[in-house]
Scaffold this active site. Structure first.
Site, short mmCIF file in Angstrom:
data_model
loop_
_atom_site.label_atom_id
_atom_site.label_comp_id
_atom_site.label_asym_id
_atom_site.label_seq_id
_atom_site.Cartn_x
_atom_site.Cartn_y
_atom_site.Cartn_z
CB CYS A 116 -1.12 -0.14 0.97
SG CYS A 116 -2.30 -1.30 1.12
CG HIS A 257 -3.28 3.50 1.57
ND1 HIS A 257 -3.38 2.83 0.36
CD2 HIS A 257 -3.39 2.14 2.43
CE1 HIS A 257 -3.95 1.70 0.53
NE2 HIS A 257 -3.95 1.31 1.68
CG ASN A 287 -6.40 -0.97 0.65
OD1 ASN A 287 -5.89 -0.47 -0.37
ND2 ASN A 287 -6.13 -1.57 1.41
C1 COA Z 1 -10.04 -5.51 8.93
C2 COA Z 1 -10.85 -4.51 9.94
C3 COA Z 1 -11.87 -3.75 9.09
C4 COA Z 1 -11.41 -5.16 11.06
O1 COA Z 1 -12.04 -4.36 11.87
P1 COA Z 1 -12.07 -4.54 13.48
O2 COA Z 1 -12.88 -3.55 13.94
O3 COA Z 1 -10.64 -4.80 13.82
O4 COA Z 1 -12.74 -5.97 13.45
P2 COA Z 1 -12.21 -7.24 14.39
O5 COA Z 1 -11.43 -7.96 13.57
O6 COA Z 1 -11.91 -6.93 15.74
O7 COA Z 1 -13.57 -8.14 14.20
C5 COA Z 1 -14.68 -7.82 14.74
C6 COA Z 1 -15.89 -8.80 14.44
O8 COA Z 1 -16.35 -8.70 13.27
C7 COA Z 1 -16.33 -9.71 12.48
N1 COA Z 1 -15.95 -9.45 11.16
C8 COA Z 1 -14.97 -9.44 10.39
N2 COA Z 1 -14.99 -9.22 9.09
C9 COA Z 1 -16.40 -9.25 9.07
C10 COA Z 1 -17.35 -8.72 7.88
N3 COA Z 1 -16.96 -8.54 6.54
N4 COA Z 1 -18.53 -8.62 8.08
C11 COA Z 1 -19.11 -8.95 9.41
N5 COA Z 1 -18.30 -9.23 10.50
C12 COA Z 1 -17.10 -9.29 10.27
C13 COA Z 1 -15.14 -10.76 13.06
O9 COA Z 1 -15.22 -11.94 12.74
C14 COA Z 1 -15.47 -10.34 14.45
O10 COA Z 1 -16.33 -11.25 14.93
P3 COA Z 1 -16.18 -11.79 16.57
O11 COA Z 1 -16.29 -10.65 17.50
O12 COA Z 1 -17.45 -12.52 16.64
O13 COA Z 1 -14.99 -12.60 16.57
C15 COA Z 1 -9.74 -3.67 10.61
O14 COA Z 1 -8.95 -4.30 11.44
C16 COA Z 1 -9.00 -2.92 9.58
O15 COA Z 1 -9.25 -2.03 8.66
N6 COA Z 1 -7.70 -3.29 9.74
C17 COA Z 1 -6.55 -2.59 8.87
C18 COA Z 1 -6.72 -3.37 7.73
C19 COA Z 1 -6.05 -2.64 6.33
O16 COA Z 1 -6.30 -1.61 5.99
N7 COA Z 1 -5.10 -3.38 5.49
C20 COA Z 1 -4.61 -3.17 4.25
C21 COA Z 1 -3.09 -2.44 4.19
S1 COA Z 1 -2.89 -0.89 4.75
#
Ligand code: COA
Length: 332
Positions: A116, A257, A287
């Site tokens: 990214c 980004h 993204n």
């Molecule tokens: C991936 C991301 C959106 C997840 O959000 P989060 O708030 O951290 O969510 P969590 O991973 O704690 O998951 C919370 C819950 O949502 C659930 N969940 C994850 N994806 C889901 C989806 N698409 N739909 C519904 N529920 C979802 C998980 O299973 C979890 O459930 P649980 O509590 O029963 O275990 C977030 O961590 C993120 O954006 N990270 C950075 C990723 C990124 O930008 N990467 C690219 C490179 S820069």
């Protein structure tokens, strides 16, 4: 004091494939909801390629638009740098495929892998060649077909990404203080285990086993990446401003980004800028990895949010971890 490069962006173009995939469409494939995706990421829809369209095709489309708009002949291009983690093939480089399709017969080029942060890294590299005086027209492209490496059984990653590309033209700066004022790029390789694709390379060459174990897909620990991205994007932004004698008040636009709207908002709070100064288009594209920043610049131009003389900050964090930031005085 910054690291001024006598190079400036003189044109920007973006390209996303026509097929739009909404959150409602994803609800039919994985156990997710429009509400979860919108509130946790800010994404409403993204664009996906159809079969047969690869990173080089998106890159070439963006480059063609750019050359047409700038009235630049392909033969005038002397360097092509393509940032991508989803190249068409392991080799030849995507830059070679783009060079051929464009007919840029006087250009050499190569690919750069920084996920990214790829566009920021590529722009830093291209601007060096132009500032050195050895190159006059460098084409810097970020292009990714993330759908080629997404696991559509993993709801935590597949909803986040889209396909897209953006390209900028970099030419010598004429006036002192225009174009690239400073840059900061760094790597923290200890973060490599939080976002990666384990299969398909020389460590785990493609085999029945790597396919069965789904090793050719994005693997991510989202919360780790989230926290790192907020912290480092804000730190690099502040560092670039401070060492050039600016404050966040001087910024006209931040083009971050686009990984997650919550990452962007948390970063901008730390930086002390309000929404009006931050480009957000993640709602429409998701993204697109190396594509996000040039796509953002193009949207800012189309919306009249970018004028000659504006102080602009580009900032990204990506797999690696890689971090990159560029401070620019917009020059056209
Ligand atoms: C991936 C991301 C959106 C997840 O959000 P989060 O708030 O951290 O969510 P969590 O991973 O704690 O998951 C919370 C819950 O949502 C659930 N969940 C994850 N994806 C889901 C989806 N698409 N739909 C519904 N529920 C979802 C998980 O299973 C979890 O459930 P649980 O509590 O029963 O275990 C977030 O961590 C993120 O954006 N990270 C950075 C990723 C990124 O930008 N990467 C690219 C490179 S820069």
């Amino acid at each position: 004091m910054g690291r001024r490069l006598a190079a400036k962006i003189t044109g920007v173009a973006g390209y996303v494939p026509p097929r739009v995939v909404t959150n409602a469409d994803l609800e039919k494939i994985v156990d997710t909801t429009d509400e979860w995706i919108r509130t946790r990421t800010g994404i409403r829809e993204r664009h996906y390629v159809d079969k047969g369209m690869a990173a080089s095709h998106l890159a070439t489309e963006a480059a063609r638009k750019l050359l047409a708009e700038k009235n630049v002949a392909p033969e005038e291009i002397d360097l092509i740098v393509v940032a991508s983690v989803t190249p068409d093939m392991m080799f030849p480089a995507t830059a070679c495929l783009v060079q051929d399709r464009l007919g840029a017969k006087n250009a050499w080029g190569f690919d750069l892998s920084a996920a990214c942060s790829g566009f920021v890294y590529a722009l830093t590299v291209g601007a060096q060649f132009v500032a050195a005086g050895t190159h006059k027209k460098a084409l810097i492209i970020g292009s990714d077909v993330m759908t080629s490496i997404l696991n559509f059984e993993d709801r935590a990653t597949c909803v986040l990404f889209g396909d897209g590309a953006g390209a900028v033209l970099v030419e010598p700066a004429e006036a002192d203080g225009e174009g690239v004022l400073d840059f900061h790029n760094d790597v923290d390789g200890s973060g490599g285990c939080f976002l990666f694709m384990p299969g398909g390379g020389s460590l785990n060459p493609p085999s029945r086993e790597t396919v069965e174990k789904k090793m050719h897909y994005v693997h991510q620990e989202g919360q780790q990446v989230f926290k790192y991205a907020v912290r480092r994007m804000a730190e690099v932004a502040c560092q670039l401003l401070e060492r050039n004698g600016f404050s966040s008040r001087d910024l006209k636009l931040v083009v971050p980004h686009q990984a997650n709207l919550r990452i962007i908002r948390a970063m901008q709070d730390r930086l002390g800028v309000d929404d009006s100064k931050v480009l957000v288009n993640i709602d429409r594209y998701g993204n697109t990895t190396a594509g996000t920043i040039p796509l953002g610049l193009r949207d800012a131009l189309d919306d009249g949010r970018l004028q000659k003389g504006d102080l602009v900050l580009l900032v990204a964090v990506g797999a690696g971890y890689t971090t990159g930031g560029i401070l620019l005085r917009w020059a056209y």
